[in-house]
Motif scaffolding. Sequence first.
Motif, PDB file in Angstrom:
ATOM      1  N   ARG A 189      33.191  37.664  37.637  1.00 11.81           N
ATOM      2  CA  ARG A 189      34.125  38.359  36.751  1.00 11.81           C
ATOM      3  C   ARG A 189      35.107  37.394  36.092  1.00 11.81           C
ATOM      4  NH1 ARG A 189      37.701  43.780  37.558  1.00 11.81           N
ATOM      5  NH2 ARG A 189      35.626  44.646  37.501  1.00 11.81           N
TER       6      ARG A 189
ATOM      7  N   GLN B   6      37.622  37.239  29.440  1.00  9.16           N
ATOM      8  CA  GLN B   6      38.155  38.564  29.711  1.00  9.16           C
ATOM      9  C   GLN B   6      38.604  39.295  28.447  1.00  9.16           C
ATOM     10  OE1 GLN B   6      38.175  39.944  33.022  1.00  9.16           O
ATOM     11  NE2 GLN B   6      36.770  38.210  33.053  1.00  9.16           N
TER      12      GLN B   6
ATOM     13  N   GLN C  41      35.343  43.650  28.783  1.00  8.47           N
ATOM     14  CA  GLN C  41      36.354  44.649  29.117  1.00  8.47           C
ATOM     15  C   GLN C  41      35.708  45.990  29.492  1.00  8.47           C
ATOM     16  OE1 GLN C  41      38.849  44.629  25.649  1.00  8.47           O
ATOM     17  NE2 GLN C  41      39.895  42.733  26.221  1.00  8.47           N
TER      18      GLN C  41
ATOM     19  N   ASN D 168      34.199  45.577  32.926  1.00  2.00           N
ATOM     20  CA  ASN D 168      35.216  45.620  33.973  1.00  2.00           C
ATOM     21  C   ASN D 168      35.669  47.041  34.250  1.00  2.00           C
ATOM     22  OD1 ASN D 168      35.098  42.858  34.205  1.00  2.00           O
ATOM     23  ND2 ASN D 168      36.927  42.465  32.991  1.00  2.00           N
TER      24      ASN D 168
ATOM     25  N   ASP E 197      35.287  48.868  37.794  1.00  2.00           N
ATOM     26  CA  ASP E 197      36.465  49.386  38.484  1.00  2.00           C
ATOM     27  C   ASP E 197      36.284  50.853  38.851  1.00  2.00           C
ATOM     28  OD1 ASP E 197      37.652  46.958  38.301  1.00  2.00           O
ATOM     29  OD2 ASP E 197      38.978  47.476  36.634  1.00  2.00           O
TER      30      ASP E 197
ATOM     31  N   GLU F 133      29.846  45.793  42.074  1.00  2.00           N
ATOM     32  CA  GLU F 133      29.947  44.333  42.089  1.00  2.00           C
ATOM     33  C   GLU F 133      30.364  43.796  43.449  1.00  2.00           C
ATOM     34  OE1 GLU F 133      32.682  43.363  38.941  1.00  2.00           O
ATOM     35  OE2 GLU F 133      31.008  42.752  37.668  1.00  2.00           O
TER      36      GLU F 133
ATOM     37  N   ARG G 277      39.271  43.716  42.060  1.00  2.00           N
ATOM     38  CA  ARG G 277      40.535  43.023  41.775  1.00  2.00           C
ATOM     39  C   ARG G 277      40.875  42.006  42.857  1.00  2.00           C
ATOM     40  NH1 ARG G 277      42.131  48.534  40.610  1.00  2.00           N
ATOM     41  NH2 ARG G 277      42.057  48.908  38.373  1.00  2.00           N
TER      42      ARG G 277
END
Length: 220
Positions: free
Chosen positions: A16, A21, A27, A30, A34, A39, A148
Amino acid sequence: ALATQFRYLHLEIRQRVLIPQDHPYVQVHNRIADTFGGETTLIIGVIARQGDIFTPAILAKIARITHAVARLPDAIADNVLSIAAERVKFIKGTADGMEVRPLMRDVPQDAAGIAQLKQEIFSDKLYKGTLVAADGSAAAIVVDFNGRLSDEAIVDEVEAVVAGQRDVDADVVLGGAPMIRACVGQYTAMMAILFPIAVLAIGLVHYEAFRTLQAMFLPL
């Protein structure tokens, strides 16, 4: 000149953070990761030391770990899977339609309840060999994280949950991509120690062979 830049170097093996980013595709990726995970999926194995997992003590252990990891702040609670997870259902056709309920809402305490749970698990090929080993010797708890946290932090959080659950009845082990990447990171970090030792050893061999500093430093 190269040595002045060493202070900016750090070890990073997560995909990641290695891709740009600010790119719109990244984006979107991600946000999907999330929300849905995938992942950073960690597998917790609960392995009976004797017999199988179908005892009140081990089943209670599976339930405790399941509920504890679902409450971790960076875990995706809806993606936690085990025989004790709320979203893992027992589905059975009836004369009036279908019976749908959690597979193990409460931990069975008597032989009849345990026998019923065992029959329900092994009669469903979705759970046999996935959430419970085919021979009943182990159970899996699958937990997704939002990505994260670093892999080391994920492993540390889960290890803090399961550390007190290892006993004479069952062992608890961790696996999955975060565990592998955390171990790779630890071993890779050892290169900071091993590389200078290797250079020193090579230099000493050269000096022993040629007995001059020139012959030692030039090959290095």
